[in-house]
Design a protein around this motif. Structure first.
Motif, PDB file in Angstrom:
ATOM      1  N   LEU A  97     -36.351  61.717 -21.124  1.00 35.80           N
ATOM      2  CA  LEU A  97     -35.765  62.817 -20.354  1.00 35.80           C
ATOM      3  C   LEU A  97     -34.309  63.388 -20.900  1.00 35.80           C
ATOM      4  CD1 LEU A  97     -36.331  61.728 -16.510  1.00 35.80           C
ATOM      5  CD2 LEU A  97     -37.398  63.746 -17.824  1.00 35.80           C
ATOM      6  N   GLY A  98     -34.335  64.544 -20.718  1.00 32.35           N
ATOM      7  CA  GLY A  98     -32.999  64.911 -21.188  1.00 32.35           C
ATOM      8  C   GLY A  98     -32.711  66.482 -21.050  1.00 32.35           C
ATOM      9  N   LEU A  99     -32.120  67.270 -22.103  1.00 36.41           N
ATOM     10  CA  LEU A  99     -32.137  68.711 -22.013  1.00 36.41           C
ATOM     11  C   LEU A  99     -33.723  69.271 -21.880  1.00 36.41           C
ATOM     12  CD1 LEU A  99     -29.272  69.418 -24.254  1.00 36.41           C
ATOM     13  CD2 LEU A  99     -29.239  69.454 -21.728  1.00 36.41           C
ATOM     14  N   GLU A 100     -34.665  68.382 -22.300  1.00 44.39           N
ATOM     15  CA  GLU A 100     -36.237  68.845 -22.360  1.00 44.39           C
ATOM     16  C   GLU A 100     -36.874  67.810 -21.404  1.00 44.39           C
ATOM     17  OE1 GLU A 100     -37.420  71.192 -26.148  1.00 44.39           O
ATOM     18  OE2 GLU A 100     -36.565  69.238 -26.678  1.00 44.39           O
ATOM     19  N   ILE A 101     -37.689  68.140 -20.616  1.00 40.81           N
ATOM     20  CA  ILE A 101     -38.784  67.419 -19.745  1.00 40.81           C
ATOM     21  C   ILE A 101     -39.265  66.507 -20.631  1.00 40.81           C
ATOM     22  CG2 ILE A 101     -40.456  69.117 -19.783  1.00 40.81           C
ATOM     23  CD1 ILE A 101     -38.940  66.848 -16.792  1.00 40.81           C
ATOM     24  N   HIS A 102     -39.807  66.609 -21.747  1.00 38.83           N
ATOM     25  CA  HIS A 102     -40.330  65.577 -22.675  1.00 38.83           C
ATOM     26  C   HIS A 102     -39.477  65.466 -23.805  1.00 38.83           C
ATOM     27  CE1 HIS A 102     -44.036  66.837 -20.186  1.00 38.83           C
ATOM     28  NE2 HIS A 102     -44.026  65.595 -20.242  1.00 38.83           N
ATOM     29  N   SER A 124     -27.006  71.182 -14.500  1.00 39.43           N
ATOM     30  CA  SER A 124     -26.469  71.407 -15.821  1.00 39.43           C
ATOM     31  C   SER A 124     -27.267  71.443 -17.026  1.00 39.43           C
ATOM     32  CB  SER A 124     -25.043  70.360 -15.730  1.00 39.43           C
ATOM     33  OG  SER A 124     -24.081  70.773 -14.838  1.00 39.43           O
ATOM     34  N   GLY A 125     -28.477  71.677 -17.066  1.00 41.94           N
ATOM     35  CA  GLY A 125     -29.397  71.527 -18.011  1.00 41.94           C
ATOM     36  C   GLY A 125     -30.141  70.491 -18.271  1.00 41.94           C
ATOM     37  N   TYR A 126     -29.871  69.394 -17.246  1.00 45.31           N
ATOM     38  CA  TYR A 126     -30.709  68.205 -17.595  1.00 45.31           C
ATOM     39  C   TYR A 126     -31.649  67.821 -16.684  1.00 45.31           C
ATOM     40  CZ  TYR A 126     -27.409  66.589 -21.493  1.00 45.31           C
ATOM     41  OH  TYR A 126     -26.815  66.490 -22.474  1.00 45.31           O
ATOM     42  N   CYS A 127     -32.896  67.364 -17.065  1.00 46.48           N
ATOM     43  CA  CYS A 127     -34.009  67.457 -16.301  1.00 46.48           C
ATOM     44  C   CYS A 127     -34.283  66.000 -15.375  1.00 46.48           C
ATOM     45  CB  CYS A 127     -35.242  67.645 -17.004  1.00 46.48           C
ATOM     46  SG  CYS A 127     -35.175  69.105 -17.935  1.00 46.48           S
ATOM     47  N   GLY A 128     -34.912  66.289 -14.284  1.00 43.83           N
ATOM     48  CA  GLY A 128     -35.307  65.039 -13.314  1.00 43.83           C
ATOM     49  C   GLY A 128     -36.689  65.220 -13.385  1.00 43.83           C
ATOM     50  N   ASP A 129     -37.606  64.146 -12.937  1.00 43.59           N
ATOM     51  CA  ASP A 129     -39.153  64.280 -13.023  1.00 43.59           C
ATOM     52  C   ASP A 129     -39.517  63.080 -12.125  1.00 43.59           C
ATOM     53  OD1 ASP A 129     -41.608  64.695 -13.653  1.00 43.59           O
ATOM     54  OD2 ASP A 129     -41.478  64.075 -15.624  1.00 43.59           O
ATOM     55  N   ILE A 130     -40.215  63.475 -11.284  1.00 43.50           N
ATOM     56  CA  ILE A 130     -40.842  62.173 -10.272  1.00 43.50           C
ATOM     57  C   ILE A 130     -42.182  62.750  -9.823  1.00 43.50           C
ATOM     58  CG2 ILE A 130     -38.601  61.709  -9.363  1.00 43.50           C
ATOM     59  CD1 ILE A 130     -39.238  63.281  -6.630  1.00 43.50           C
ATOM     60  N   THR A 131     -42.855  61.710  -9.509  1.00 42.25           N
ATOM     61  CA  THR A 131     -44.193  62.037  -8.902  1.00 42.25           C
ATOM     62  C   THR A 131     -44.313  61.184  -7.528  1.00 42.25           C
ATOM     63  OG1 THR A 131     -45.068  62.574 -11.105  1.00 42.25           O
ATOM     64  CG2 THR A 131     -46.626  62.353  -9.359  1.00 42.25           C
ATOM     65  N   ARG A 132     -44.665  61.796  -6.423  1.00 50.11           N
ATOM     66  CA  ARG A 132     -45.212  60.815  -5.325  1.00 50.11           C
ATOM     67  C   ARG A 132     -46.573  61.197  -4.873  1.00 50.11           C
ATOM     68  NH1 ARG A 132     -41.544  59.029  -7.061  1.00 50.11           N
ATOM     69  NH2 ARG A 132     -39.385  58.790  -6.433  1.00 50.11           N
ATOM     70  N   THR A 133     -47.338  60.225  -4.481  1.00 47.82           N
ATOM     71  CA  THR A 133     -48.584  60.491  -4.086  1.00 47.82           C
ATOM     72  C   THR A 133     -48.834  59.455  -2.714  1.00 47.82           C
ATOM     73  OG1 THR A 133     -49.460  60.135  -6.188  1.00 47.82           O
ATOM     74  CG2 THR A 133     -51.165  60.249  -4.878  1.00 47.82           C
ATOM     75  N   PHE A 134     -49.565  60.256  -1.484  1.00 45.25           N
ATOM     76  CA  PHE A 134     -49.631  59.856  -0.280  1.00 45.25           C
ATOM     77  C   PHE A 134     -50.775  60.517   0.313  1.00 45.25           C
ATOM     78  CE2 PHE A 134     -46.535  63.283  -0.459  1.00 45.25           C
ATOM     79  CZ  PHE A 134     -46.824  63.892   0.504  1.00 45.25           C
ATOM     80  N   ILE A 135     -51.236  59.618   1.583  1.00 46.41           N
ATOM     81  CA  ILE A 135     -51.995  60.373   2.254  1.00 46.41           C
ATOM     82  C   ILE A 135     -51.375  61.197   3.592  1.00 46.41           C
ATOM     83  CG2 ILE A 135     -53.948  59.780   4.155  1.00 46.41           C
ATOM     84  CD1 ILE A 135     -54.667  59.120   1.444  1.00 46.41           C
ATOM     85  N   VAL A 138     -36.082  74.509 -11.460  1.00 47.10           N
ATOM     86  CA  VAL A 138     -37.204  73.294 -11.578  1.00 47.10           C
ATOM     87  C   VAL A 138     -37.287  73.042 -13.114  1.00 47.10           C
ATOM     88  CG1 VAL A 138     -38.631  73.792  -9.715  1.00 47.10           C
ATOM     89  CG2 VAL A 138     -38.999  75.055 -11.990  1.00 47.10           C
ATOM     90  N   SER A 139     -37.456  71.868 -13.194  1.00 47.20           N
ATOM     91  CA  SER A 139     -37.377  71.011 -14.656  1.00 47.20           C
ATOM     92  C   SER A 139     -38.788  71.898 -15.316  1.00 47.20           C
ATOM     93  CB  SER A 139     -37.550  69.821 -14.701  1.00 47.20           C
ATOM     94  OG  SER A 139     -36.424  69.433 -14.267  1.00 47.20           O
ATOM     95  N   PHE A 140     -39.734  71.967 -14.602  1.00 50.01           N
ATOM     96  CA  PHE A 140     -41.295  72.572 -15.000  1.00 50.01           C
ATOM     97  C   PHE A 140     -41.929  73.061 -13.886  1.00 50.01           C
ATOM     98  CE2 PHE A 140     -41.279  67.902 -13.871  1.00 50.01           C
ATOM     99  CZ  PHE A 140     -42.420  67.790 -13.042  1.00 50.01           C
ATOM    100  N   ASP A 141     -43.148  73.576 -13.988  1.00 51.14           N
ATOM    101  CA  ASP A 141     -43.709  74.195 -12.824  1.00 51.14           C
ATOM    102  C   ASP A 141     -44.288  73.009 -12.076  1.00 51.14           C
ATOM    103  OD1 ASP A 141     -43.265  76.837 -13.788  1.00 51.14           O
ATOM    104  OD2 ASP A 141     -45.270  76.979 -14.871  1.00 51.14           O
ATOM    105  N   PRO A 142     -44.101  73.098 -10.750  1.00 50.75           N
ATOM    106  CA  PRO A 142     -44.341  71.863  -9.906  1.00 50.75           C
ATOM    107  C   PRO A 142     -45.873  71.711  -9.861  1.00 50.75           C
ATOM    108  CG  PRO A 142     -43.009  73.341  -8.664  1.00 50.75           C
ATOM    109  CD  PRO A 142     -43.300  73.924  -9.912  1.00 50.75           C
ATOM    110  N   ILE A 143     -46.463  70.479  -9.791  1.00 52.00           N
ATOM    111  CA  ILE A 143     -47.739  70.240  -9.526  1.00 52.00           C
ATOM    112  C   ILE A 143     -47.960  69.789  -8.147  1.00 52.00           C
ATOM    113  CG2 ILE A 143     -49.797  68.825 -10.319  1.00 52.00           C
ATOM    114  CD1 ILE A 143     -48.561  68.320 -13.037  1.00 52.00           C
TER     115      ILE A 143
END
Length: 349
Positions: free
Chosen positions: A289-294, A220-231, A181-186
């Motif tokens: 986004l890149g090698l770090e999440i921020h 390969s060291g590079y980060c993805g980051d998405i947020t999805r909200t739904f019912i 993971v790029s970061f701890d999931p929320i």
């Protein structure tokens, strides 16, 4: 073909000389990975026109020995990274310190050497900002995997599952299909979704709960980051109304982005469109986004945060407006974008 590391080191050399120092030191894994390909623990010491030093210990020596064009220094038992560094050079030089350079290391250098230290928190951040074609390819793959894993986990949701269990599923799938993971999931259910950086708890999922999942994986060291909200398993007219408002605001912001547009513009558009609801939008619009999440750039109406204040070719960033109503819940819609060949492209789905 020129090594990407040589090109990156040349950029760093130019900036060091332009800013009036003689060298650069950093303990950042992102800096070491970007400049040399080394992903272990240690530090990088760089002097223009010379091969960079990688100072590390026995745990990472085998990895470091596979790298080309570095000077490998192994820490002897009883010596630390900084003590070893201070014994390398016997003349006074001025050094820029990389992002988040430890205070205790800086204090040791000041007390035990004649080196001059200067903060350069933004130095490599600015160099790393505009991504190469090769980096964009890796970031696109990270974005794709983030989405694929999200939808796989979403299909496994059922009543009674806990936030913690869903977060654990994301981590497990990311380790199996990506590089973690790029970061701890929320993962937030119901009213918990009104807390932007919520930590998953043992809360169970119920029918018609709001579900907010913020996650990303590495490739390969590079980060993805998405947020999805739904019912979950139902409909809610108020949720739909608020979601549509946020979605329309986001679309207006995206359509405003182009090379040379000020980074502050999209957030201002979102806040203006939201009107009175803007008070529930409590963070910036997005980040690089890149090698770090921020990373740089920061998409915020406070333009002073960015050294270069306009969008530019090679920027890879998130757009993630949110509305957060304490006691009711929150909505965040986040996707990843790139400016490639002068065109703004969404790389998530």
């Amino acid at each position: 073909m020129t090594s990407p590391y040589k090109d990156r080191q040349a950029k760093l050399s130019s900036e060091i000389e332009k800013r009036g120092a003689q060298g650069f030191i950093s303990t950042s894994v992102a800096d070491m990975l970007y400049l040399t390909g080394f992903s272990g623990e240690g530090l990088i010491f760089f002097l223009p026109e010379e091969k960079p030093y990688i100072i590390t210990d026995g745990r990472y020596v085998e990895e470091a020995m596979k790298l080309k064009d570095i000077k490998l220094v192994q820490v002897k038992p009883g010596n630390g990274y900084i003590k070893t560094f201070c014994m390398l050079i016997d003349k006074p030089i001025s050094l820029f310190c990389g992002k988040d350079f430890p205070f205790k290391y800086a204090e040791y250098i000041r007390k035990n050497s004649s080196f001059g230290l200067f903060d350069a928190d933004d130095l490599t951040c600015e160099i790393r900002r505009s991504k190469s074609k090769e980096e964009i390819t890796l970031l696109k793959k990270a974005a794709e995997l983030s989405c694929t894993i999200f939808y796989k986990v979403k299909d496994m949701l059922k009543a009674g599952i806990t936030e913690k269990k869903v977060a654990a599923m994301i981590v497990s799938e990311s380790l199996e299909h990506a590089d973690g993971v790029s970061f701890d999931p929320i993962v937030a259910f119901g009213a918990n979704s009104s807390i932007p950086h919520y930590r998953p708890q043992g809360i169970e999922l119920n029918k018609k709960d709001i579900v907010l999942i913020d996650m990303g994986v590495k490739f390969s060291g590079y980060c993805g980051d998405i947020t999805r909200t739904f019912i979950f398993n139902g409909e809610d007219s108020l949720f739909f109304e608020r979601y549509q408002l946020l979605f329309k605001a986001r679309e207006k912001a995206i359509s405003s982005i182009a090379e040379n547009v000020e980074l502050s513009v999209p957030e201002k558009i979102v806040r203006e469109f939201l009107g009175d609801e803007a008070k529930y939008f409590i963070h910036s619009l997005g980040h690089g986004l890149g090698l770090e999440i921020h990373e740089k750039p920061v998409l915020t109406s406070v333009n002073e945060i960015n050294h270069i204040k306009n969008f530019m070719e090679g920027d890879v960033f998130t757009i993630e407006p949110g509305l957060y109503y304490p006691g009711w819940g929150g909505i965040r819609i986040e996707d990843d974008f790139v400016i490639e060949d002068g065109i703004v492209k969404k790389i998530t789905f």
